[in-house]
Design a protein around this motif. Structure first.
Motif, PDB file in Angstrom:
ATOM      1  N   ASN A   1     -25.506   2.555 -52.460  1.00  0.00           N
ATOM      2  CA  ASN A   1     -26.021   3.803 -53.037  1.00  0.00           C
ATOM      3  C   ASN A   1     -25.600   5.012 -52.215  1.00  0.00           C
ATOM      4  OD1 ASN A   1     -27.283   2.532 -55.167  1.00  0.00           O
ATOM      5  ND2 ASN A   1     -29.231   2.284 -54.076  1.00  0.00           N
ATOM      6  N   SER A   2     -25.590   4.826 -50.877  1.00  0.00           N
ATOM      7  CA  SER A   2     -25.198   5.939 -49.991  1.00  0.00           C
ATOM      8  C   SER A   2     -23.759   6.350 -50.245  1.00  0.00           C
ATOM      9  CB  SER A   2     -25.383   5.526 -48.532  1.00  0.00           C
ATOM     10  OG  SER A   2     -24.939   6.551 -47.664  1.00  0.00           O
ATOM     11  N   ALA A   3     -22.868   5.357 -50.345  1.00  0.00           N
ATOM     12  CA  ALA A   3     -21.455   5.659 -50.602  1.00  0.00           C
ATOM     13  C   ALA A   3     -21.281   6.294 -51.967  1.00  0.00           C
ATOM     14  CB  ALA A   3     -20.620   4.386 -50.488  1.00  0.00           C
ATOM     15  N   SER A   4     -22.044   5.807 -52.935  1.00  0.00           N
ATOM     16  CA  SER A   4     -21.953   6.361 -54.289  1.00  0.00           C
ATOM     17  C   SER A   4     -22.409   7.816 -54.323  1.00  0.00           C
ATOM     18  CB  SER A   4     -22.797   5.522 -55.241  1.00  0.00           C
ATOM     19  OG  SER A   4     -22.791   6.070 -56.544  1.00  0.00           O
ATOM     20  N   ASN A   5     -23.504   8.088 -53.616  1.00  0.00           N
ATOM     21  CA  ASN A   5     -24.014   9.462 -53.553  1.00  0.00           C
ATOM     22  C   ASN A   5     -23.017  10.382 -52.861  1.00  0.00           C
ATOM     23  OD1 ASN A   5     -26.383   8.834 -54.883  1.00  0.00           O
ATOM     24  ND2 ASN A   5     -27.517   8.423 -52.989  1.00  0.00           N
ATOM     25  N   ASN A   6     -22.428   9.888 -51.771  1.00  0.00           N
ATOM     26  CA  ASN A   6     -21.430  10.699 -51.060  1.00  0.00           C
ATOM     27  C   ASN A   6     -20.227  10.990 -51.960  1.00  0.00           C
ATOM     28  OD1 ASN A   6     -22.931  10.797 -48.708  1.00  0.00           O
ATOM     29  ND2 ASN A   6     -21.903   9.031 -47.770  1.00  0.00           N
ATOM     30  N   GLY A   7     -19.840   9.980 -52.753  1.00  0.00           N
ATOM     31  CA  GLY A   7     -18.718  10.182 -53.665  1.00  0.00           C
ATOM     32  C   GLY A   7     -19.021  11.240 -54.702  1.00  0.00           C
ATOM     33  N   LYS A   8     -20.251  11.242 -55.201  1.00  0.00           N
ATOM     34  CA  LYS A   8     -20.645  12.231 -56.202  1.00  0.00           C
ATOM     35  C   LYS A   8     -20.682  13.634 -55.595  1.00  0.00           C
ATOM     36  CE  LYS A   8     -23.344   9.064 -59.083  1.00  0.00           C
ATOM     37  NZ  LYS A   8     -24.697   8.691 -59.560  1.00  0.00           N
ATOM     38  N   ILE A   9     -21.141  13.712 -54.338  1.00  0.00           N
ATOM     39  CA  ILE A   9     -21.183  15.018 -53.659  1.00  0.00           C
ATOM     40  C   ILE A   9     -19.764  15.560 -53.484  1.00  0.00           C
ATOM     41  CG2 ILE A   9     -21.697  16.163 -51.465  1.00  0.00           C
ATOM     42  CD1 ILE A   9     -24.107  14.266 -51.196  1.00  0.00           C
TER      43      ILE A   9
END
Length: 313
Positions: A3-11
């Motif tokens: 989830n952390s990597a996914s959130n960073n990707g979205k940012i």
């Protein structure tokens, strides 16, 4: 993917999209300038019908062509130029071209993200991303003159970028980009650009002081400095005097060492430049000179610097 990597990707995706939107919007006020053979520069539609660009890419006063964002090429007239600050103002016919969204350069801080945007060959838009590395430093233009305020962005100005805008993360233009020797990127802040545009539209030129001297910095021997009771051991030695120039008429000779102008110590050529602003034109200035081991004073009536092809001060 966590989830952390996914959130960073979205940012990062959102950030990247915002930058692309800024470039797209700002580019609507950026034009390509063809005022010189084989090379072009960028320009900014600063006010309705008024284009601001860099001066050194305008080698002629006529037949200047401006390519608009939609690809149409029109003629522009040169309204005025300020060679010392590397700025030129062009006028174009009425058009639907967007004007630049001007920001406040004084709100910038070291570390802020900024974009340099240009309209390069084949009318394509290019951009360069960086940060503000320093603010307020004086710098030397291609003409060799010192400018007291600047924005120094840490980014690359590719060919065609000169004359284009520096844009903040709000999409606002905070200055005009230019380069100095070694291709260092520098930006002239809006406050200075606006002042120059006003003056050029009113008078067509900006008059700077002129002495007619070729100079090199030197250091005086300590014994000579002490014997003449000089506060500094620096100065500039006169290597050439232009015939019939203000300095020539005042009696300045090759080999003289200029150590003071109007009560201000002279340690470098930039010190002389700083004393020759528009307010000095046609006014007398007191020069302290070392000649043959003695100190003498001369009164020089400051002239007007030639607008093109100058080599001396």
């Amino acid at each position: 993917m966590t989830n952390s990597a996914s959130n960073n990707g979205k940012i990062l995706e959102a950030f990247s999209g915002n930058l692309a939107d800024i470039v797209e919007q700002a580019s609507k006020a950026i034009v390509q300038i063809n005022g010189r053979r084989r090379t072009s520069s960028s320009g900014v539609h600063w006010r309705p019908g008024i284009i601001v660009t860099t001066d050194r890419f305008i080698n002629r006063d006529e037949e200047i062509r401006v390519t608009l964002p939609e690809g149409q090429t029109i003629s522009a007239t040169l309204e005025g130029r300020d060679e010392t600050r590397d700025l030129a103002v062009l006028k174009i016919p009425e058009t639907a071209l967007n004007t630049a969204n001007l920001g406040d350069a004084t709100t910038l801080k070291v570390g802020h993200l900024v974009l340099a945007i240009a309209r390069c060959q084949e009318n394509s838009i290019s951009a360069s991303l960086g940060i503000i590395s320093s603010l307020g430093e004086s710098w030397r233009t291609w003409g060799g003159f010192s400018i007291d305020r600047s924005i120094r962005p840490s980014l690359i100005l590719y060919p065609g970028f000169s004359g284009g805008p520096l844009v903040d993360t709000q999409g606002k233009v905070v200055g005009i980009n230019t380069t100095v020797p070694r291709h260092t990127a520098l930006t002239i802040p809006n406050t200075i650009v606006n002042r120059i545009v006003d003056q050029l539209l009113e008078t067509g030129n900006i008059r700077y002081g002129y002495l007619g001297l070729g100079m090199q910095p030197v250091q005086l021997p300590l014994v000579l400095q002490q014997s003449l009771n000089l506060p500094d051991n620096g100065g500039v030695i006169v290597v050439s005097v232009e015939a019939s120039s203000p300095a020539d008429k005042a009696g300045v000779l090759i080999g003289d060492i200029l150590v003071e102008l109007s009560g201000t110590s002279i340690n470098d050529i930039s010190d002389v430049h700083s004393m020759l602003g528009p307010e000095r034109v046609n006014r007398p200035i007191q020069a302290k000179i070392v000649r043959g081991g003695n100190s003498i004073e001369l009164t020089i009536t400051v002239g007007v610097r030639p607008q093109r092809g100058y080599r001396n001060e």
